[in-house]
Design an enzyme around this catalytic site. Structure first.
Site, PDB file in Angstrom:
ATOM      1  N   CYS A 127      -5.351   5.990  -5.436  1.00 14.60           N
ATOM      2  CA  CYS A 127      -4.405   4.907  -5.684  1.00 14.60           C
ATOM      3  C   CYS A 127      -5.089   3.781  -6.477  1.00 14.60           C
ATOM      4  O   CYS A 127      -6.005   4.043  -7.283  1.00 14.60           O
ATOM      5  CB  CYS A 127      -3.808   4.408  -4.366  1.00 14.60           C
ATOM      6  SG  CYS A 127      -2.372   3.345  -4.594  1.00 14.60           S
ATOM      7  N   ASP A 196      -3.447  -0.434   3.575  1.00 16.61           N
ATOM      8  CA  ASP A 196      -2.217  -1.213   3.728  1.00 16.61           C
ATOM      9  C   ASP A 196      -2.154  -1.794   5.132  1.00 16.61           C
ATOM     10  O   ASP A 196      -1.745  -2.929   5.316  1.00 16.61           O
ATOM     11  CB  ASP A 196      -0.985  -0.365   3.428  1.00 16.61           C
ATOM     12  CG  ASP A 196      -0.620  -0.523   1.970  1.00 16.61           C
ATOM     13  OD1 ASP A 196      -1.261   0.135   1.140  1.00 16.61           O
ATOM     14  OD2 ASP A 196       0.258  -1.353   1.661  1.00 16.61           O
TER      15      ASP A 196
HETATM   16  C1  RUB Z   1      -1.105   0.541  -2.718  1.00 15.11           C
HETATM   17  C2  RUB Z   1      -2.146   1.086  -1.791  1.00 15.11           C
HETATM   18  C3  RUB Z   1      -3.503   0.429  -1.820  1.00 15.11           C
HETATM   19  C4  RUB Z   1      -3.532  -0.689  -0.745  1.00 15.11           C
HETATM   20  C5  RUB Z   1      -4.762  -1.572  -0.877  1.00 15.11           C
HETATM   21  O1  RUB Z   1       0.178   1.073  -2.482  1.00 15.11           O
HETATM   22  O2  RUB Z   1      -1.905   1.967  -0.994  1.00 15.11           O
HETATM   23  O3  RUB Z   1      -4.508   1.344  -1.530  1.00 15.11           O
HETATM   24  O4  RUB Z   1      -2.374  -1.488  -0.849  1.00 15.11           O
HETATM   25  O5  RUB Z   1      -4.764  -2.236  -2.113  1.00 15.11           O
HETATM   26  P1  RUB Z   1       1.385   0.615  -3.441  1.00 15.11           P
HETATM   27  P2  RUB Z   1      -5.514  -3.651  -2.291  1.00 15.11           P
HETATM   28  O6  RUB Z   1       0.988   0.907  -4.852  1.00 15.11           O
HETATM   29  O7  RUB Z   1       2.545   1.436  -2.964  1.00 15.11           O
HETATM   30  O8  RUB Z   1       1.607  -0.873  -3.204  1.00 15.11           O
HETATM   31  O9  RUB Z   1      -6.944  -3.391  -1.892  1.00 15.11           O
HETATM   32  O10 RUB Z   1      -5.371  -3.980  -3.748  1.00 15.11           O
HETATM   33  O11 RUB Z   1      -4.845  -4.633  -1.402  1.00 15.11           O
END
Ligand code: RUB
Length: 307
Positions: A127, A196
């Protein structure tokens, strides 16, 4: 544009994933509440409080999984003010503090997490997580030669954003389809993903596919690291609450779904990784074993328990 319309606009961007990633969602919510507090008309503190509550609810109703959103909103709207001006100032102050702390946290996570990366390592990420990228980029900036394998992360292809960001930093990457994870896992020294939600027992909720990657890493004896600010931990899970997994629309996976009569597409956006597949969670408060999540929540987010 009316203050509440700007809140609606931010909410729409979060819903459509123009603004995405748990950290970025939280910062966008904090900053739009600050903007709202500065501009909304109110003749009493009660009226202001109810306007803020309404705005906060619009933001909360956007994406159901990321606890960063509810934690950010709680931190920003918490106030013991007893005047209209005091209440306004509290939201502005809290929002500024939240945004600043959150940016510092990502930097600190980078410093802590990058110590686990050795010169010559291959790191796999899934991701697009700013916290995970901070770990990788800090290792790179400190002079370690690393290679990153990034998954596409279907259906929204956040992996393309990740390789773009790493490419800009001059980091060598390889892009793979999500199902190629097992084929490359034996070349991987460390998996780094964001979060998340992290629950009281250290379970991770992150982008769909994370659990499969953790399972592969476990089977191949590859270390699995989660990079997460402390506001990604969920206080409510101590009270027994379960995490809601967002299910997104079918068209994200199969745009031509209307052609089929007997097909249903399932599109859960996140999945659940058990804590025993996680070696370490790097937070701004230190690198902890997942089993310590309960203590971290009590210590850092304990205010929620008082309610
Ligand atoms: C994003 C996702 C990321 C976390 C952490 O999902 O799963 O791994 O949110 O990201 P989506 P960060 O694209 O559905 O929002 O470290 O940038 O908070």
């Amino acid at each position: 544009m009316k203050p509440i319309d700007r809140i609606q606009e931010t909410a729409q961007k979060i819903k459509s994933m123009e603004i995405r990633g748990a950290g970025r969602i939280a910062i966008a919510a904090a900053s739009s509440l600050k903007d709202f507090a500065q501009s909304v008309d109110a003749s009493s503190q009660e009226e202001f409080d109810s306007e803020i509550k309404h705005a906060a609810q619009i933001l909360l109703d956007t994406r159901p999984t990321a606890v960063s959103l509810s934690n950010a909103i709680r931190m920003v709207t918490k106030s013991s003010a007893n005047s209209l001006d005091g209440a306004r100032e509290a939201v502005i102050f809290n929002a500024n503090r939240f945004i600043e702390n959150s940016q510092k946290a990502v930097e600190k996570i980078g410093q802590i997490g990058s110590r686990r990366i050795r010169d010559g390592d291959t790191v796999l990420t899934h991701c697009n997580s700013l916290a995970a990228i901070s770990v990788i980029s800090t290792a790179h900036k400190s002079g370690k030669h690393i290679k990153v394998i990034a998954t596409e992360s279907r259906p929204r292809f956040q992996g393309i954003t990740t390789i773009g960001m790493l490419d800009d930093l001059g980091i060598e990457t390889e892009l793979i389809v999500d199902s190629a994870v097992r084929s490359v896992m034996n070349e991987v020294d460390l998996v780094v993903v964001g979060a998340d939600v992290i629950t009281a027992n250290g379970t991770l909720i992150n982008k769909i596919g994370t659990a499969q990657i953790a399972l592969c890493a476990h089977e191949a004896r590859t270390s699995f690291m989660v990079a997460a600010e402390t506001y990604k931990f969920s206080p409510r899970t101590i009270l027994g609450e379960l995490v809601t997994i967002e299910e997104r629309e079918a068209q994200e996976v199969l745009p031509e779904i209307h052609r089929y009569k007997h097909v249903r597409v399932r599109n859960p956006a996140f999945d659940v990784t058990p804590h025993h597949y996680i070696d370490v969670i790097c937070t701004e408060a230190g690198a902890i074993p997942p089993e310590m999540s309960y203590l971290l929540i009590r210590e850092r987010l304990g205010w929620e328990m008082e309610e």
